[in-house]
Design a protein around this motif. Structure first.
Motif, PDB file in Angstrom:
ATOM      1  N   THR A 199       0.876  -1.237  -0.091  1.00  0.00           N
ATOM      2  CA  THR A 199      -0.146   0.076   0.079  1.00  0.00           C
ATOM      3  C   THR A 199       0.984   1.286   0.047  1.00  0.00           C
ATOM      4  OG1 THR A 199      -1.800   1.009   1.159  1.00  0.00           O
ATOM      5  CG2 THR A 199      -0.184   0.318   2.537  1.00  0.00           C
ATOM      6  N   LEU A 200       0.191   2.204  -0.031  1.00  0.00           N
ATOM      7  CA  LEU A 200       1.004   3.564  -0.075  1.00  0.00           C
ATOM      8  C   LEU A 200       0.568   4.246   1.390  1.00  0.00           C
ATOM      9  CD1 LEU A 200       0.702   5.346  -3.627  1.00  0.00           C
ATOM     10  CD2 LEU A 200       2.556   4.074  -2.493  1.00  0.00           C
ATOM     11  N   ARG A 201       1.688   4.668   2.117  1.00  0.00           N
ATOM     12  CA  ARG A 201       1.710   5.410   3.376  1.00  0.00           C
ATOM     13  C   ARG A 201       2.594   6.324   3.601  1.00  0.00           C
ATOM     14  NH1 ARG A 201      -1.557   2.317   7.038  1.00  0.00           N
ATOM     15  NH2 ARG A 201      -0.550   3.289   8.742  1.00  0.00           N
ATOM     16  N   GLU A 202       2.195   7.578   3.772  1.00  0.00           N
ATOM     17  CA  GLU A 202       3.192   8.683   3.872  1.00  0.00           C
ATOM     18  C   GLU A 202       3.968   8.950   2.562  1.00  0.00           C
ATOM     19  OE1 GLU A 202       5.378   7.756   7.400  1.00  0.00           O
ATOM     20  OE2 GLU A 202       3.698   8.298   8.673  1.00  0.00           O
ATOM     21  N   SER A 203       3.214   8.829   1.340  1.00  0.00           N
ATOM     22  CA  SER A 203       3.963   8.904   0.066  1.00  0.00           C
ATOM     23  C   SER A 203       4.951   7.942  -0.038  1.00  0.00           C
ATOM     24  CB  SER A 203       4.506  10.330   0.044  1.00  0.00           C
ATOM     25  OG  SER A 203       3.475  11.294   0.223  1.00  0.00           O
TER      26      SER A 203
ATOM     27  N   GLN B  81       4.812   0.657   0.824  1.00  0.00           N
ATOM     28  CA  GLN B  81       4.971   0.011   2.158  1.00  0.00           C
ATOM     29  C   GLN B  81       4.619  -1.221   2.056  1.00  0.00           C
ATOM     30  OE1 GLN B  81       4.913   2.090   5.932  1.00  0.00           O
ATOM     31  NE2 GLN B  81       5.297   3.925   5.041  1.00  0.00           N
TER      32      GLN B  81
ATOM     33  N   PRO C  95      -5.094   0.770  -1.957  1.00  0.00           N
ATOM     34  CA  PRO C  95      -5.177   1.944  -1.013  1.00  0.00           C
ATOM     35  C   PRO C  95      -5.732   1.901   0.297  1.00  0.00           C
ATOM     36  CG  PRO C  95      -7.014   2.067  -2.523  1.00  0.00           C
ATOM     37  CD  PRO C  95      -6.196   0.734  -2.743  1.00  0.00           C
ATOM     38  N   TRP C  96      -5.399   2.815   1.141  1.00  0.00           N
ATOM     39  CA  TRP C  96      -6.277   3.002   2.482  1.00  0.00           C
ATOM     40  C   TRP C  96      -6.236   1.643   3.232  1.00  0.00           C
ATOM     41  CZ3 TRP C  96      -5.953   7.420   0.337  1.00  0.00           C
ATOM     42  CH2 TRP C  96      -6.241   7.755  -0.909  1.00  0.00           C
TER      43      TRP C  96
ATOM     44  N   GLU D 270      -3.923  -0.208  10.038  1.00  0.00           N
ATOM     45  CA  GLU D 270      -2.981  -0.655  10.914  1.00  0.00           C
ATOM     46  C   GLU D 270      -3.171  -1.990  11.310  1.00  0.00           C
ATOM     47  OE1 GLU D 270      -0.054   0.601  11.731  1.00  0.00           O
ATOM     48  OE2 GLU D 270      -0.329   2.719  11.046  1.00  0.00           O
TER      49      GLU D 270
ATOM     50  N   GLU E  33       3.257  -5.046  11.288  1.00  0.00           N
ATOM     51  CA  GLU E  33       3.350  -3.642  10.904  1.00  0.00           C
ATOM     52  C   GLU E  33       3.791  -3.150   9.455  1.00  0.00           C
ATOM     53  OE1 GLU E  33       8.215  -4.010  11.918  1.00  0.00           O
ATOM     54  OE2 GLU E  33       6.813  -3.015  13.239  1.00  0.00           O
ATOM     55  N   TRP E  34       3.702  -1.997   9.200  1.00  0.00           N
ATOM     56  CA  TRP E  34       3.917  -1.530   7.848  1.00  0.00           C
ATOM     57  C   TRP E  34       5.487  -1.277   7.718  1.00  0.00           C
ATOM     58  CZ3 TRP E  34       0.893  -3.069   4.089  1.00  0.00           C
ATOM     59  CH2 TRP E  34      -0.700  -3.026   4.321  1.00  0.00           C
TER      60      TRP E  34
END
Length: 243
Positions: A21-25, A28, A105-106, A109, A120-121
């Motif tokens: 996914t994408l997290r904080e640009s 991950q 996406p989205w 946790e 964790e990611w």
């Protein structure tokens, strides 16, 4: 050797999951901390053995993802990634693992459970660079999964799913940069996007940018398969992997 003398080898069947996914640009990946031996305390992909002879591979993948990270499998579409069965990949014996991939996406946790001490990611680039060591041959599986995801962005409109209902060309470019792991020239990227008919369509409004200049807003178009594809700059990608 006759058929009566031949004894089939004992092979254990497992599943492993590459969830991106994408997290904080940043691109991950979902990792778990193993709570049991072998590699107790090491990071690994979520996964495990089939529980019984009647359990299908995809059912085992769904179960392991739910048990080890409490991720709702209804939010994901798992696709077959590959089969990994090199001798010696698992100290418990001959283990063949069928890997599945999802990029969505989205995602929330994760919450660890069963034999995972933590979930964790983690940034994909930390895994690919070797900064984060993974158990078994999971770094190889991650590399294969990331490459599959990068190719999907070349040939499909998947990137728009990581943007809001409306977005700027810059927003879309940031998705490509995060997944491909490279910086893109804005002018070249804009030209490529505009050449791909039906990829995105104008939303009829503008957003004020960081420079104060209004930026046009777009939304996902009807085309799901991109032609021409959004091909990666190969040389830049190679340079990024080597840094």
């Amino acid at each position: 050797m006759t058929d009566e003398q031949w004894t089939p080898p004992v092979v254990l069947l497992a599943v492993d999951l590459v969830i991106l996914t994408l997290r904080e640009s940043r691109l991950q990946i979902l990792l778990v901390e193993r709570g049991i031996e072998p590699y107790k305390g090491a990071l690994a992909l979520p996964g495990g053995f089939l529980q019984h002879s009647e359990e299908s591979l995809i059912a085992a993948a769904h179960r392991e993802l739910s048990e080890e990270a409490d991720i709702d499998v209804a939010t994901l579409t798992l696709e077959h990634l590959g089969v990994y069965g090199d001798p010696g990949r698992d100290p418990r014996g001959r283990v063949v693992s069928v890997a599945y991939l999802a990029i969505a996406p989205w995602l929330p946790e994760p919450t660890a459970g069963t034999d995972a001490a933590n979930a964790e990611w983690q940034a994909v680039d930390r895994v690919l660079s070797g900064e984060l060591e993974l158990a078994f041959d999971h770094r190889r599986i991650v590399a294969d999964g990331v490459e599959r995801a990068r190719v999907k962005l070349e040939h499909s409109a998947l990137a728009t799913a990581f943007c809001g209902p409306t977005f700027t060309i810059t927003d879309l470019q940031e998705v490509y940069e995060a997944v491909w792991g490279i910086r893109l020239d804005p002018r070249n990227f804009y030209r490529k996007v505009q050449k791909t008919d039906g990829f995105i369509v104008a939303a009829g409004s503008e957003r004020k940018s960081a420079t104060g200049r209004p930026a046009r807003l777009f939304k996902a178009g009807p085309r799901k398969v991109l032609y021409p594809p959004m091909v990666r700059p190969t040389e830049l990608s190679t340079q990024k992997e080597q840094q």
